[in-house]
Design a protein around this motif. Structure first.
Motif, PDB file in Angstrom:
ATOM      1  N   UNK A  82       0.799  -1.223   0.000  1.00 14.05           N
ATOM      2  CA  UNK A  82       0.000   0.000   0.000  1.00 14.05           C
ATOM      3  C   UNK A  82       0.831   1.271   0.000  1.00 14.05           C
ATOM      4  N   UNK A  83       2.059   1.205   0.529  1.00 11.09           N
ATOM      5  CA  UNK A  83       2.888   2.406   0.630  1.00 11.09           C
ATOM      6  C   UNK A  83       3.363   2.915  -0.726  1.00 11.09           C
ATOM      7  N   UNK A  84       3.317   2.082  -1.762  1.00  6.42           N
ATOM      8  CA  UNK A  84       3.792   2.532  -3.078  1.00  6.42           C
ATOM      9  C   UNK A  84       2.668   2.586  -4.108  1.00  6.42           C
ATOM     10  N   UNK A  85       1.435   2.370  -3.679  1.00 11.15           N
ATOM     11  CA  UNK A  85       0.329   2.392  -4.643  1.00 11.15           C
ATOM     12  C   UNK A  85       0.174   3.756  -5.303  1.00 11.15           C
ATOM     13  N   UNK A  86       0.451   4.817  -4.550  1.00 11.15           N
ATOM     14  CA  UNK A  86       0.330   6.153  -5.124  1.00 11.15           C
ATOM     15  C   UNK A  86       1.268   6.382  -6.294  1.00 11.15           C
ATOM     16  N   UNK A  87       2.421   5.724  -6.278  1.00  3.35           N
ATOM     17  CA  UNK A  87       3.387   5.875  -7.370  1.00  3.35           C
ATOM     18  C   UNK A  87       2.921   5.176  -8.638  1.00  3.35           C
ATOM     19  N   UNK A  88       1.963   4.268  -8.510  1.00  3.07           N
ATOM     20  CA  UNK A  88       1.487   3.486  -9.655  1.00  3.07           C
ATOM     21  C   UNK A  88       0.056   3.866 -10.031  1.00  3.07           C
ATOM     22  N   UNK A  89      -0.330   5.095  -9.721  1.00  2.00           N
ATOM     23  CA  UNK A  89      -1.702   5.550  -9.965  1.00  2.00           C
ATOM     24  C   UNK A  89      -2.092   5.366 -11.430  1.00  2.00           C
ATOM     25  N   UNK A  90      -1.256   5.841 -12.348  1.00  5.07           N
ATOM     26  CA  UNK A  90      -1.579   5.748 -13.776  1.00  5.07           C
ATOM     27  C   UNK A  90      -1.553   4.308 -14.271  1.00  5.07           C
ATOM     28  N   UNK A  91      -0.685   3.486 -13.683  1.00  4.16           N
ATOM     29  CA  UNK A  91      -0.612   2.077 -14.100  1.00  4.16           C
ATOM     30  C   UNK A  91      -1.902   1.363 -13.728  1.00  4.16           C
ATOM     31  N   UNK A  92      -2.352   1.530 -12.468  1.00  7.75           N
ATOM     32  CA  UNK A  92      -3.583   0.878 -12.029  1.00  7.75           C
ATOM     33  C   UNK A  92      -4.787   1.350 -12.845  1.00  7.75           C
ATOM     34  N   UNK A  93      -4.816   2.656 -13.182  1.00  9.34           N
ATOM     35  CA  UNK A  93      -5.931   3.209 -13.955  1.00  9.34           C
ATOM     36  C   UNK A  93      -5.794   2.938 -15.448  1.00  9.34           C
ATOM     37  N   UNK A 143     -12.620   4.516  -4.889  1.00 11.38           N
ATOM     38  CA  UNK A 143     -11.977   4.768  -6.196  1.00 11.38           C
ATOM     39  C   UNK A 143     -10.839   3.798  -6.501  1.00 11.38           C
ATOM     40  N   UNK A 144     -10.110   3.408  -5.466  1.00 13.63           N
ATOM     41  CA  UNK A 144      -9.027   2.442  -5.693  1.00 13.63           C
ATOM     42  C   UNK A 144      -9.599   1.092  -6.103  1.00 13.63           C
ATOM     43  N   UNK A 145     -10.657   0.658  -5.431  1.00 11.36           N
ATOM     44  CA  UNK A 145     -11.250  -0.646  -5.734  1.00 11.36           C
ATOM     45  C   UNK A 145     -11.827  -0.682  -7.144  1.00 11.36           C
ATOM     46  N   UNK A 146     -12.349   0.452  -7.603  1.00 15.80           N
ATOM     47  CA  UNK A 146     -13.013   0.483  -8.911  1.00 15.80           C
ATOM     48  C   UNK A 146     -12.040   0.311 -10.069  1.00 15.80           C
ATOM     49  N   UNK A 147     -10.756   0.409  -9.819  1.00 18.00           N
ATOM     50  CA  UNK A 147      -9.778   0.293 -10.901  1.00 18.00           C
ATOM     51  C   UNK A 147      -9.542  -1.156 -11.320  1.00 18.00           C
ATOM     52  N   UNK A 148      -9.973  -2.130 -10.487  1.00 18.64           N
ATOM     53  CA  UNK A 148      -9.571  -3.523 -10.687  1.00 18.64           C
ATOM     54  C   UNK A 148     -10.767  -4.433 -10.930  1.00 18.64           C
ATOM     55  N   UNK A 149     -10.461  -5.555 -11.555  1.00 18.25           N
ATOM     56  CA  UNK A 149     -11.372  -6.691 -11.515  1.00 18.25           C
ATOM     57  C   UNK A 149     -11.150  -7.388 -10.176  1.00 18.25           C
ATOM     58  N   UNK A 150     -12.203  -7.558  -9.404  1.00 15.55           N
ATOM     59  CA  UNK A 150     -12.060  -8.042  -8.028  1.00 15.55           C
ATOM     60  C   UNK A 150     -12.466  -9.513  -7.933  1.00 15.55           C
ATOM     61  N   UNK A 151     -11.629 -10.282  -7.221  1.00 14.70           N
ATOM     62  CA  UNK A 151     -11.883 -11.706  -7.008  1.00 14.70           C
ATOM     63  C   UNK A 151     -11.724 -12.002  -5.517  1.00 14.70           C
TER      64      UNK A 151
END
Length: 683
Positions: A82-93, A143-151
């Protein structure tokens, strides 16, 4: 230039795994079932050590490796990142830009590495999987959850998938076993099975299902599913070897009671049918190890330690292949011994007479502040061929220590011969879940202190047959006798007054005996001398313990009273009235009585300079029993019903005398002389 909508749909959103197991089992099962290719996947797992939380250099290192995976098209699996998720904002989106030149094109995404934001090439084969635990789900922004397919994945889900691939006959067997085990857990009490959660039973059920190359599943051969740690339970599991369902049921039952406390077993035994209760008792107290940490480690690292399996001959002279277990989590009560185990020397941790059998590394997680230090300790252990056991101590009472367990287990999975000890409170809610998968085994230990299984075997005989009087003394003492007698030696020497005439040293062949009888000798030195003599006479110590219990068994209703006492102690522990474990509570209960009993025997042995000749029995111990039976034990006080919470110190002074001055007599010569005289007078 942006990525076209059609290409974006083909690319698909990245995946978010919601793990229901609470111990990251979903990650391991994804690899185990082949859903994720380990050769094409890079796992990134961040630690929660204090020095790592704000370690920007470590974050940059991980992000740089992720950048490389994006460029080469590997799959990344991110755990606790979680500490580096902000650095990958564009990748996740998937905010991608595209650069096309002729027939070639490149996809780019922005990644923040340190203070810079760089454009990184995204390979078409790149995939990202983010892992979170179920208990974290509610705290994650929408908003973070909406970026992914969730399983949402649980061990139950994986079990149901495997279950559907079984034949109809085997499905019926598994259904019956599952239902019976659910009934057992409900009857026994989930709170008495340490670390049990909704996934524990299904992890055991998954253990007995094997998958072939064609992805077809079948129930594994239980007769070939034993490890070096549970091979003794074969007698319990295969009571009726022809009944496949019963063997399977007992195999899983045996697994579950590994994480039960001994007081819960004793408390619940009367609620089962007599025959089953007897077999369950034997399986827990005789076939499994829950008290002696040294015996457990010796079983863990048997001579076939470099093999994943090896043949072993059972009681029926049948040779079977035994699977090697190398990763164990032991739940035990917090105690000064466990807290200080990392400072203990090998002499303190294990029996010093046998310490050359194996070597160990002990690490307390409380003194480790970053992942690099812990990883280095693992590397040192792997590279040291003389080290066979790695012990990691985690204090389960402290939440920040407990949260390190998944990270430690990830390191353990890469290493062999691990012996893992979390020191936990006896409280199910604070422990880590017991999931019997991926080569991990779980046990509950009542105590880890060496030699503390005080009179355990005799007490267990009482519990197993409360209505029968004990007939023969036990020959197999489940404790370190030298540790067992420490209190007795100190008690005896502190109460001893020497009235023997002072003899010259030349008369004594044993320097310890000479030093003991000197009036100027201090209590500490006298204890040391007596200990040196008795350490050469282990058989006499065994006889003393057995005679003590033999005398106890002759008291009216002694077995039933002892059983009632043990049952009440177990009940008090479960109710929270006692804070000690079963072994320590029994030891405290019997301590005053046993110490006084042994001290009185030592008085008879020390009279008439008997220790001088006693030391010579180390070469011939065949007559030890006959010598000790010259003593009239009916004169000894065996009050074992004293206040076991606050036992009063034993009163009285022992005066060592000689009946024949300046003559070194054989042990108990005066008693032998009196016995002969009595028989002569009767004639």
């Amino acid at each position: 230039m942006k990525l076209e909508s059609m290409q974006r749909r083909l690319y698909g959103r990245y995946k978010l795994i919601i793990d229901e197991s609470d111990d990251e089992s979903a990650v391991r099962l994804l690899f185990q079932t082949g859903i994720i290719d380990p050769n094409q996947t890079e796992v990134f797992r961040m630690s929660d050590f204090s020095d790592d939380i704000n370690n920007e250099l470590r974050n940059v290192e991980i992000l740089s490796t992720i950048k490389l995976c994006m460029e080469t098209g590997k799959t990344i699996l991110m755990v606790n990142t979680g500490r580096i998720h902000g650095s990958l904002y564009d990748v996740f989106n998937q905010n991608f830009s595209i650069m096309a030149t002729g027939d070639t094109r490149k996809i780019f995404s922005k990644v923040a590495i340190g203070s810079k934001t760089v454009d990184v090439v995204v390979n078409d084969n790149f995939q990202c999987i983010v892992h979170i635990n179920r208990h974290e789900f509610d705290d994650i922004p929408a908003p973070f959850l909406s970026r992914f397919q969730k399983y949402s994945l649980s061990i139950v889900d994986f079990y149901r998938i495997q279950f559907q691939r079984l034949s109809s006959e085997e499905q019926n067997i598994m259904n019956n076993v599952e239902n019976k085990m659910q009934t057992f857990i409900k009857h026994f009490g989930q709170q008495y099975l340490y670390g049990l959660n909704d996934n524990t039973l299904y992890s055991c059920l998954l253990l007995v299902i094997e998958t072939d190359e064609n992805r077809q599943c079948s129930i594994s051969n239980i007769h070939q599913s034993y490890s070096q740690l549970n091979i003794k339970t074969k007698r319990f599991i295969e009571e009726n070897p022809g009944n496949k369902q019963q063997c399977l049921l007992r195999f899983i039952l045996s697994k579950l009671i590994q994480i039960a406390s001994p007081e819960s077993i004793i408390f619940k035994l009367p609620t089962f049918q007599d025959k089953f209760a007897q077999s369950l008792f034997k399986n827990y107290f005789q076939y499994q190890e829950h008290f002696n940490i040294e015996n457990f480690v010796r079983e863990l690292i048997q001579k076939h330690e470099n093999q994943s399996s090896y043949p072993i001959t059972t009681d029926t002279h049948t040779e079977i292949n035994t699977i090697m277990t190398t990763k164990v989590i032991i739940y035990t009560r917090t105690s000064p011994y466990v807290v200080g185990i990392n400072k203990a020397s090998k002499y303190q941790l294990f029996n010093k007479q046998n310490n050359n059998t194996f070597d160990e590394n002990i690490n307390d997680l409380a003194v480790i502040e970053n992942a690099a230090v812990l990883e280095e300790k693992f590397r040192v252990f792997e590279n040291d061929r003389n080290k066979k056991v790695l012990i990691i101590v985690i204090n389960g009472q402290k939440g920040q220590h407990r949260q390190h367990l998944p990270f430690v287990r990830q390191l353990v999975d890469k290493t062999e011969f691990i012996f893992h000890v979390p020191a936990q409170q006896l409280c199910n809610s604070v422990g880590s879940p017991s999931i019997f998968l991926h080569g991990w085994d779980f046990y509950f230990f009542d105590t880890c202190t060496p030699g503390s299984a005080f009179h355990l075997q005799r007490m267990l005989e009482i519990v197993s047959s409360p209505k029968n009087q004990l007939k023969e003394p036990s020959k197999n003492i489940l404790c370190d006798l030298n540790v067992l007698f420490d209190d007795c030696l100190w008690d005896f020497c502190s109460r001893t007054q020497i009235f023997h005439p002072q003899l010259s040293q030349e008369i004594f062949s044993d320097e310890n005996a000479y030093e003991f009888y000197r009036k100027e000798t201090s209590i500490t030195k006298r204890v040391e001398c007596l200990k040196n003599i008795l350490q050469r006479l282990t058989q006499i110590q065994e006889y003393i313990v057995n005679i003590y219990h033999e005398q106890l068994s002759r008291k009216k209703n002694s077995s039933q009273n002892s059983y009632n006492k043990i049952y009440q102690i177990s009940k008090d522990i479960l109710c929270g009235k006692r804070f000690l474990g079963l072994v320590d509570s029994l030891q405290l209960h019997i301590r005053t009585s046993f110490t006084n009993f042994v001290s009185n025997i030592l008085k008879y042995l020390a009279n008439d300079y008997g220790l001088e000749t006693l030391s010579k029995l180390s070469t011939d111990q065949t007559n030890v029993g006959s010598i000790l039976h010259l003593i009239d034990y009916t004169r000894f006080s065996l009050d074992d019903d004293s206040n076991d919470r606050f036992p009063s110190p034993t009163q009285g002074i022992f005066q060592l005398v000689t009946h024949n001055a300046f003559i070194l007599q054989t042990p108990l010569y005066q008693l032998f002389h009196q016995r002969i005289k009595t028989h002569a007078d009767d004639i």
